[in-house]
Write an enzyme that holds these catalytic residues in place. Structure first.
Site, PDB file in Angstrom:
ATOM      1  N   SER A  84       0.763  -1.062  -0.184  1.00 27.39           N
ATOM      2  CA  SER A  84      -0.033  -0.033   0.031  1.00 27.39           C
ATOM      3  C   SER A  84       0.817   1.236  -0.053  1.00 27.39           C
ATOM      4  O   SER A  84       0.338   2.228  -0.324  1.00 27.39           O
ATOM      5  CB  SER A  84      -0.988  -0.060   1.378  1.00 27.39           C
ATOM      6  OG  SER A  84      -2.049  -1.076   1.159  1.00 27.39           O
ATOM      7  N   ASP A 121      -5.558   0.453  -4.634  1.00 25.39           N
ATOM      8  CA  ASP A 121      -4.252   0.618  -4.783  1.00 25.39           C
ATOM      9  C   ASP A 121      -3.600  -0.860  -5.264  1.00 25.39           C
ATOM     10  O   ASP A 121      -2.640  -1.051  -5.710  1.00 25.39           O
ATOM     11  CB  ASP A 121      -3.417   0.855  -3.548  1.00 25.39           C
ATOM     12  CG  ASP A 121      -3.845   0.211  -2.312  1.00 25.39           C
ATOM     13  OD1 ASP A 121      -4.863  -0.709  -2.459  1.00 25.39           O
ATOM     14  OD2 ASP A 121      -3.303   0.384  -1.211  1.00 25.39           O
TER      15      ASP A 121
HETATM   16 MG    MG Z   1      -4.538   1.816   2.940  1.00 24.99          MG
HETATM   17 ZN    ZN Z   2      -2.809  -4.687   2.690  1.00 28.98          ZN
END
Ligand code: MG
Ligand code: ZN
Length: 355
Positions: free
Chosen positions: A76, A291
């Site tokens: 992330s 993401d």
């Molecule tokens: Mg996050």
């Molecule tokens: Zn994760």
């Protein structure tokens, strides 16, 4: 038909093109990130919601390739940095290029252009995704350093968890004092957030991460987002707001169907409120993506009428598969097709005229 009328008709297409060009530059941008929000998770939530979600109101869809500078499967931090700054970096790094140079986010660039900025998340504000928009650190786990970075270029409004990284620090500093000196109202509960209607707001509503929504989170994401919009829309230059459904990812890591779906539905509720605002406003671009995917979520079977779904997880980690991109509002058509994650902030930059 008069000659004048014919000439006027011939001019119409030109005028329309020009007018459309103007209309496609949004004044405001709301960038919403579902951490770990893959297609399987979206469809599982859609199924238990009776077959539809607010996210469907988006008019344009695409896909984003999420790999990082050093890994097929991003984390992330690198994923957040790609979406915030338009740079693929190494896993673990926030707001930095692979060679450890700081890179600016669309949030920081919007602030430099005189726009109001905001950040609302359902984790600590120092966690990887929000940190990517504000901080520059070579390691995402440096929460106290990331909190200190919030003082250098703080969003006008930020709401989430992470209070302890501002107050109980190894350097014994209390960063809340510095925030108050910068004109921030510091709120430690949603009750206090509700009292603020303009100016700068630091809402640090729990010590570290907020509760799971199914266990009674300390605040409602939708309310926090719309309160932020209410404050930010006062700026005549427009605003940039980042919103994260942070814990969809954690449900995926836990391989918990109820955790990941309840967080997805919570995020979708905020999406519904944001799209309603954008529709009424007419001058706000909304971009929604993830993401990366988490859990390798596969929908095996389901029943819309019984609001029941059968989900299989294939890993406790992230996966490398493309994630969907959704857009609504002026400029939304630029977010269809297959793109790199770093193209998303690049498009936002061009469309909102911040770079
Ligand atoms: Mg996050
Ligand atoms: Zn994760």
């Amino acid at each position: 038909m008069s000659r004048f009328f014919l000439r006027t008709m011939a001019l119409v297409p030109l005028c329309c093109t020009f007018a459309l060009g103007i209309a496609k530059s949004p004044k405001n941008v709301i960038f919403m990130i579902g951490d770990g929000m893959g297609l399987g998770t979206i469809y599982a939530a859609m199924t238990v919601n009776g077959g539809s979600l607010n996210i469907e109101k988006c008019t344009h869809t695409g896909f984003s390739k999420t790999y990082s500078a050093n890994d097929y499967t991003t984390d992330s931090a690198a994923g957040g940095t790609a979406l915030a700054c338009g740079v693929k970096t190494k896993n673990g790094m926030v707001g930095m290029s692979p060679d450890s140079l700081p890179v600016n986010s669309v949030l920081a660039e919007s602030a430099a252009k005189g726009k109001a900025t905001g950040l609302v998340v359902t984790c600590s504000v120092t966690h990887a995704t929000p940190a990517s928009f504000v901080a520059h650190q070579d390691n995402r786990s440096k929460d106290e350093e990331i909190a200190a970075d919030f003082l250098k270029c703080p969003p006008d409004v930020f709401i989430g968890g992470g209070l302890k990284y501002f107050t109980k620090r190894d350097d014994d500093q209390n960063l809340l004092n510095a925030l108050e000196k910068k004109g921030y109202v510091v709120a430690k509960s949603m009750e206090d957030v509700r009292k603020v209607n303009s100016g700068k707001l630091a809402g640090l509503l729990c010590n570290n991460h907020p509760e799971k929504v199914k266990h009674g989170r300390e605040y409602d994401l939708t309310e926090a987002v719309m309160k932020s919009v209410d404050i930010l829309k006062n700026d005549e230059d427009g605003f940039f707001l980042m919103v994260e459904g942070s814990q969809i990812d954690w449900g995926g890591h836990a391989n918990s169907e109820s955790y990941t779906i309840s967080e997805m539905l919570d995020f979708d509720k905020a999406i519904g409120a944001v799209l309603d605002f954008a529709q009424k406003d007419g001058n706000t671009l909304v971009v929604i993506t993830a993401d990366h995917e988490t859990g390798g979520v596969t929908v095996i079977d389901g029943d819309y009428s019984k609001e029941d779904v059968n989900v299989r997880f294939n890993t406790m980690k992230h996966t490398g598969v493309m994630v969907p991109v959704f857009a609504f509002g002026p400029g939304a058509e630029n977010f269809s097709g297959i793109m790199q994650n770093i193209d998303i902030p690049k498009k936002i930059r061009v469309l909102s005229g911040i770079k």
